[in-house]
Scaffold this motif. Structure first.
Motif, PDB file in Angstrom:
ATOM      1  N   CYS A   1      30.636  24.854  28.589  1.00  0.00           N
ATOM      2  CA  CYS A   1      30.829  25.127  27.096  1.00  0.00           C
ATOM      3  C   CYS A   1      30.964  26.515  26.595  1.00  0.00           C
ATOM      4  O   CYS A   1      32.141  27.028  26.395  1.00  0.00           O
ATOM      5  CB  CYS A   1      29.927  24.628  26.335  1.00  0.00           C
ATOM      6  SG  CYS A   1      29.820  22.525  26.246  1.00  0.00           S
TER       7      CYS A   1
ATOM      8  N   SER B   1      19.576  28.246  18.243  1.00  0.00           N
ATOM      9  CA  SER B   1      20.179  26.631  18.337  1.00  0.00           C
ATOM     10  C   SER B   1      20.998  26.325  17.199  1.00  0.00           C
ATOM     11  O   SER B   1      22.040  25.629  17.120  1.00  0.00           O
ATOM     12  CB  SER B   1      19.065  25.498  18.629  1.00  0.00           C
ATOM     13  OG  SER B   1      18.433  25.700  19.734  1.00  0.00           O
TER      14      SER B   1
ATOM     15  N   SER C   1      18.490  24.915  24.254  1.00  0.00           N
ATOM     16  CA  SER C   1      19.269  24.554  23.260  1.00  0.00           C
ATOM     17  C   SER C   1      19.888  23.161  23.305  1.00  0.00           C
ATOM     18  O   SER C   1      20.496  23.019  24.178  1.00  0.00           O
ATOM     19  CB  SER C   1      20.291  25.731  23.027  1.00  0.00           C
ATOM     20  OG  SER C   1      20.944  25.159  21.875  1.00  0.00           O
ATOM     21  N   CYS C   2      19.611  22.582  22.242  1.00  0.00           N
ATOM     22  CA  CYS C   2      20.359  21.154  22.027  1.00  0.00           C
ATOM     23  C   CYS C   2      21.874  21.259  21.954  1.00  0.00           C
ATOM     24  O   CYS C   2      22.629  20.507  22.202  1.00  0.00           O
ATOM     25  CB  CYS C   2      19.716  20.336  21.388  1.00  0.00           C
ATOM     26  SG  CYS C   2      19.611  20.848  19.815  1.00  0.00           S
TER      27      CYS C   2
ATOM     28  N   ASN D   1      22.169  23.178  34.351  1.00  0.00           N
ATOM     29  CA  ASN D   1      22.872  22.678  33.099  1.00  0.00           C
ATOM     30  C   ASN D   1      24.274  23.128  33.202  1.00  0.00           C
ATOM     31  O   ASN D   1      24.861  24.103  32.704  1.00  0.00           O
ATOM     32  CB  ASN D   1      22.195  23.165  31.792  1.00  0.00           C
ATOM     33  CG  ASN D   1      22.874  22.480  30.619  1.00  0.00           C
ATOM     34  OD1 ASN D   1      24.081  21.939  30.707  1.00  0.00           O
ATOM     35  ND2 ASN D   1      21.997  22.398  29.548  1.00  0.00           N
TER      36      ASN D   1
ATOM     37  N   SER E   1      21.524  20.579  16.259  1.00  0.00           N
ATOM     38  CA  SER E   1      22.956  20.905  16.824  1.00  0.00           C
ATOM     39  C   SER E   1      23.894  20.490  15.766  1.00  0.00           C
ATOM     40  O   SER E   1      25.046  20.905  15.717  1.00  0.00           O
ATOM     41  CB  SER E   1      22.921  20.142  18.115  1.00  0.00           C
ATOM     42  OG  SER E   1      23.236  18.893  17.973  1.00  0.00           O
TER      43      SER E   1
ATOM     44  N   VAL F   1      22.122  29.802  31.696  1.00  0.00           N
ATOM     45  CA  VAL F   1      21.816  28.693  31.087  1.00  0.00           C
ATOM     46  C   VAL F   1      20.645  28.093  31.757  1.00  0.00           C
ATOM     47  O   VAL F   1      20.117  28.503  32.620  1.00  0.00           O
ATOM     48  CB  VAL F   1      23.164  27.792  30.961  1.00  0.00           C
ATOM     49  CG1 VAL F   1      24.270  28.352  30.059  1.00  0.00           C
ATOM     50  CG2 VAL F   1      23.536  27.455  32.183  1.00  0.00           C
TER      51      VAL F   1
ATOM     52  N   GLY G   1      25.355  22.933  22.897  1.00  0.00           N
ATOM     53  CA  GLY G   1      25.919  23.648  24.000  1.00  0.00           C
ATOM     54  C   GLY G   1      26.391  24.766  23.547  1.00  0.00           C
ATOM     55  O   GLY G   1      27.055  25.048  22.428  1.00  0.00           O
TER      56      GLY G   1
ATOM     57  N   TYR H   1      27.018  21.617  32.269  1.00  0.00           N
ATOM     58  CA  TYR H   1      27.848  21.386  31.122  1.00  0.00           C
ATOM     59  C   TYR H   1      27.659  22.543  30.110  1.00  0.00           C
ATOM     60  O   TYR H   1      28.783  23.095  29.758  1.00  0.00           O
ATOM     61  CB  TYR H   1      26.955  20.025  30.449  1.00  0.00           C
ATOM     62  CG  TYR H   1      27.678  19.703  28.922  1.00  0.00           C
ATOM     63  CD1 TYR H   1      29.091  19.429  28.682  1.00  0.00           C
ATOM     64  CD2 TYR H   1      26.880  20.141  27.923  1.00  0.00           C
ATOM     65  CE1 TYR H   1      29.554  19.266  27.522  1.00  0.00           C
ATOM     66  CE2 TYR H   1      27.342  19.843  26.666  1.00  0.00           C
ATOM     67  CZ  TYR H   1      28.750  19.480  26.390  1.00  0.00           C
ATOM     68  OH  TYR H   1      29.128  19.244  25.192  1.00  0.00           O
ATOM     69  N   SER H   2      26.414  23.091  29.880  1.00  0.00           N
ATOM     70  CA  SER H   2      26.410  24.192  28.811  1.00  0.00           C
ATOM     71  C   SER H   2      27.118  25.410  29.284  1.00  0.00           C
ATOM     72  O   SER H   2      27.734  26.067  28.463  1.00  0.00           O
ATOM     73  CB  SER H   2      24.927  24.572  28.630  1.00  0.00           C
ATOM     74  OG  SER H   2      24.661  25.356  27.406  1.00  0.00           O
TER      75      SER H   2
END
Lengths: 252, 252, 252, 252, 252, 252, 252, 252
Positions: free
Chosen positions: B239, A186, A221-222, B233, H156, B229, A224, B235-236
């Motif tokens: 990314c 992260s 993981s916060c 998620n 992050s 991921v 991305g 979104y991740s």
């Protein structure tokens, strides 16, 4: 199945270069070699960009020897993972150019060294995570990626990581190998605009649950931009990092 | 901290362009803006290659509005994930160019469309997995990647996948979105020499355990080259796929 | 309890062929033999269509010998599962016709070979899954089913499976043995209109969790028509596949 | 891909009945129909012996309607699982012959009733397990199997089961639906020489964990010959039981 | 703290039979003996109705010897659980009347045999469950309960159980020891109006998860009247069964 | 990074005491020493109030020796946890003042004994929990805390605890070490107004799940004021208890 | 099947009092009544010592009404668990003597109050655990046990328990109902020589996992003599406690 | 039980100041007040250093009102956690000085504000973690600790944390509140020599498992000196931090 392959085969049939049964045979399946207990996928190097690796646990020494002989005789680069000294001796008897990486628990036979391309950076959080980091490093190197390793930069003394930020900035992809709480992935993903591949390791004890703690940390993981492979699977991290690293050469 | 940034600051100090307190201030931290309950990371777009996104659940509408105003006023592209109609209305009141993707549950404000680069292919196994696939697609598009989506090609009728192999071959990176048993990621990774990012979804029931079944399947993929991921998620996944896709442009 | 058995007993009582106590005894239970620490179920072969098998782990060598002597002396086919060399020597001393299958870890004593009927096809995904596939194969064969085995056709090179589709088409029931992510069962079930019995194996590591990953994959198969037995339980898969295979002979 | 299908296509090409492009098209994939968010597998009924079913959760009403129209218009039997009243109304508007089974939560459109063959017996342990048992029953019936259901014969009063032993004896395959501790499957498998398909249900509370208790019970059955489908998945149990039941008709 | 004990002590103080410090000492705690690494609870036999037992795993041989000497010298019955041959030899050197039950893995020193009272029936499902059943039996016997054991009556041949129903009817409490799917407890509880104590064992493999499957089965018993102890904990089952069995003698 | 450290460095630069590159170097990171496979954090003792400890599992003997030499040569107190006899011999060869605590599995090299301050009380529930309690005790002592240990005061004879309440009352912080059900932490926290640090141990079996039972018990303590460290992690408990204990000396 | 029942039936046959078919009918099964979706076990009260209870969740209101009518019409005491106001109204319409216990979520119809015998003590740890404790209390009372309840005596203020020790001493069996960490069961079992039945509740949050924390605590009790029922299953605790309580009256 | 309390009572008895029954009464238990469904522990504030708090979920409004009245009437500070608007209205009707903190979901009645002592720093990783951080803050403040909160400093964008290092340095104890992967606690503990109390939150989704990911991360912190409370339990973190913070005042 690839349309151009079909077209070529059918044209050969139309032109009488091959007969009906030959055409059927060609179309029915892609090529592989059957040695009874294993079907070697010689086509893989073309299809997947890297050679077939042998995952040793659960296979008998006899089976490993048999499979290895076939692969080595084809001249493909050869990789065995989670290997030991005994297996190495058997492979070495088949091909004396075999190299054993005891820390990474890998055996490699590679006749021609590839030109190393791109840049993969591999970080490990603790000293005990090094073997898995090495497994990833050997895999990427054998397949042809340039690799830099930085060990022992876990978050309990995070300034150790920050002094290497310029190396992170030069990477095309970063592998983060970490056990215990696995927080390093992260933090790294929060610092750089690079794809990060997390490898949780089984280092730790108690509520670590053999690597589940680090696995969950990385999945949640916060920051991305982190994707994760199986616990202790340095080999798979090396594969995907290599594919990412060389992608630009291959792209259409 | 970036050495060139330090050097430039110190030279300014040496040359008397800035005084001691100004230098300390510049060196003490990277820039961010404090609005009390949130510290906006305006530096992120430079550092990470993509803008800050708001993960909506757990935040009050007031907080979301406050954060959104700040980000939008800076001109950065704005993304909100796992959003709903109510949140959209609030954002739309702030900036009427806001767009809502109800299936993907995303809100986007983007003044300048980026030039789309590279090629990401996004596959989904079932119709019910499409929303998460859309979330990945919108994310990659907003950040500037070219995206092709192929829906409903799960392994229960695997010939549907095979007729798209030429599209897979043209991708720089492939995202596989699958719930239930999640087997599609392994099959795709066995077919092509591309990095595969797996996104397990929570679609299914019983021993699916809200996506754990698909997650474990993807983590244990027998075909090397899959990284995963978190469940649902998209979104991740968007990314990291974007980072992989644009890496060649950025590489040293 | 079977009505015709009751009727016969009661008629004997009415006709005075047996007295009251004899009748009570006959009705109180079905026949079994008590050897103190085990109650041998000689009736099982009639009732269940296959002989009693000994699951070796947790039993002392003395207990195994005692149980084996009784079963073998009755002339029933004898099966011991998860056995080892030491146990085999003990059984061989009792009956020199005993055969040991070291890979399958099974011991068999069978005086009369049954006529093999029907057709069971057993697939295994990886080389390391072969022992469990062999356990299923030996079980089905001993009980009287015709068996074809195809090893090493996992999804990481799925074309290896497709070239055997005509064999799958000829099966009455298909057993799929797979560890790691266990995706093979779903793919097979998507291809053919045959009952598929999945056997997850404990092959793999990390988030495989000793076979749970493969188990969940198979339970969540998006293709209907897969049912699953316990992890590494080749014996049980052999039993149910045999019952399915011979059903038509038995059906009313 | 089926060799005879290939042969026929190639012969047509050789004989000039079709041209090169037509041949490529036929060989490139098995037939399916692409409606954007779903790829309908019209070939499935031939390949798998039963029609495509729609699993409703996670699909929008619009998607369900679109998919349903296509399937119904092809004349295939149509099944929707885990449906509700609203979905039924939408399907009924498309085809007024649609039938809703509210307890089983299934919708069926079937123009021609198949001749029922063989014999499947479906047992449920408790009254609350009946809906899942009904889902299995409707599935098997629609596909063409003869079905007998016996409800509420759980092990807390095991004599209720014993009085039905003659019905069990007449079955080709038995489905056992049970929640709570799920012990009924083991008891039934110990009584008869029939394939037993266990369906754990989520009925219960506390350490039942939404059906995990019953699932583990059935997977660990001490009586060989039990295979298990996912928790609450009556549909899948109906599919595999039907495949087992009709196997003799289909076998080579 | 017992009011009558307090009253007696305070009266002694009022009457000058003991002084203030003696009174404080008596009131401050119940009696135990401190040997540094262990505090022996000699008061337990009075308070709890059975002697202190030593759980051997995790204790050094020296510690076990030291604790044993103290307990044996007090004349209390002595029990050591999960013991081995080495520990037995050490205890035997302390007191030559020590008896070792290798199957139950227990060591007993008991100078006076108690008069056996009441009736506990202990059932085990499989031969491999016998050691845990023996541990329960030895515990109950040493503490003074009459015990009948019936082994190998698992549900895979349930008629073996039914022929013993008259013995079950004569019990005050029944202990059911079962591994694998642990279904026996439910079946027994459905047959008789007796308290049933379930002991799940770790016998089995795969999705048995070291006894969790049997544990969950017993906790979810559809037949009311089953309570469960820890996996493999025959000792605790013996304790509570003994307490239930002798309750009538103790009740007010 | 500490502002006063930055100010001092920048002033040196302004005054020409150091040049630009020296300034950059000083600012880029905090000091550590790189020995390839490990980065020793000599700064830690200042930053964290206690020396760096070596967690032995997963490190090779060579690595442990190399790290140890560096740390010992700096004169910092040295701690190795989860060590064994072999490791001790290697450390002893480096510095003959090394002491081995076999029960606690710790190695200590400490040239100057610190003045012991404050008061930590460490309780253990059972005799088998003592090694972890000792690990906590050695850690706290080496770092400079006064420690009192009370062993074998678990809740099965809770009066043993009550007679030590005056010692609890004199503590600044209490460590509770308990396996099995771990109930001791809740009971202690209900009795006193002191911070309680719970250490679950892996002592127990079956549904103890290697310490998870005790971990969950402590996390769910109905009495506020309990915080928990990892299973069997006496070292971490010793660290935080020491930090709490000495806090008053350090506070601003 | 009860031997005396068989004897009586056979004698009737021998003596010609009943004919062959009547005898077969009597012997084939124990009596139950089939109402289609449920098989009422009227024999249970004789066999098990308590009436059949209806577990409401998962049953439709129609089914509950149908089952209730049959049971009530037989004059057996009637119990419904996990009921609600709506169900109560339906039962009340069938029999106006029905009583609803809203906290315990139970409905009772009992024409003749039994003479209360023995003594069960029910403890609950927190106020929120009272509903489950009430469920156990109502169950035991209806079946004929004398019950004393003591609420809110959890270990966070353990002196509250100690002042009730004389009541514990007078019990034949003790039920301990506790959520959160569930430590109360261990403490009680350490204090008294009584069988203790633990009922973990789902009260708590976070790592309580819906009662798993309390369940594991109770299963791992360091004090022998605790047995556990399912989470929130006050009914089952009431059943087994009643069976233990009345055992002396029933014993041979 | 406190020896000095006993001594004083016994001296009163000896001196005739109290009679025998009064002495027994005083010794039998510590004082509490019984209101039927709850036993209020008024002694707690003396014994534990903070007042009794009401955990609202699972309690009826009537019970909460009854308990609140008693506590408030005694003049103790009153805290209710996980409360809502409805509960607040009820408390406000009892005492109009009641304050509701809607974000923290807490209700406080406190007649006299305590003098704030020491210094607790509370960090939260994300905006969605603020409610739990507020719960900890309110708790510590009410009990009398000085509190500084810093929100939104997750890893992050880790530079946001570093600019607050001087505040961390001034704390006596630090609370870290973090969901998702919870890595912040490790990073903070690696930076400062302060006790760190980790509070995992349930913020996140998928493989976060309602906070388990963050919980495991914190338990496995590679930096010693972190202890953890239950998921979302800001109240308990506030309690133990307050106890640590004020310890120096209380220490002997």
């Amino acid at each position: 199945m690839n349309p151009s392959y079909i077209r070529k085969t059918l044209e050969s049939l139309q032109r009488g270069k091959i007969n009906l049964d030959e055409a059927i045979n060609k179309l029915k399946s892609l090529p592989y070699e059957d040695i009874g207990f294993a079907k070697l996928d010689h086509h893989r190097q073309l299809r997947r960009g890297f050679a077939e690796a042998i995952f040793c646990p659960g296979k008998s020494l006899e089976q490993i020897k048999e499979i290895s002989k076939k692969i080595i005789s084809r001249g493909s680069p050869f990789l065995a993972t989670k290997a030991n000294e005994t297996i190495f001796k058997a492979i070495h008897a088949i091909d004396s150019s075999a190299i054993y990486y005891p820390e990474a628990r890998m055996i490699v036979v590679q006749k021609t060294k590839p030109l190393l391309k791109g840049h993969i950076v591999i970080l490990s959080a603790g000293t005990a995570d090094i073997p898995i980091a090495q497994e990833a490093a050997v895999t990427s190197l054998v397949y042809g990626s340039k690799v830099t390793t930085i060990f022992d930069v876990g978050v309990s003394g995070i300034h150790r990581l920050f002094s290497h930020q310029h190396i992170l900035a030069a990477a095309r992809v970063i592998i983060v190998v970490a056990g215990m709480e696995g927080a390093l992935a992260s933090v790294v993903a929060g610092l750089v605009s690079k794809p990060v591949i997390g490898v949780p390791t089984s280092i730790g004890y108690g509520a670590n649950f053999g690597g589940i703690a680090a696995l969950l940390t990385m999945l949640n993981s916060c920051a991305g931009g982190v994707a994760v492979v199986n616990i202790d699977n340095g080999y798979s991290a090396g594969c995907i990092a290599h594919l990412i690293n060389i992608e630009e050469e291959n792209a259409d």
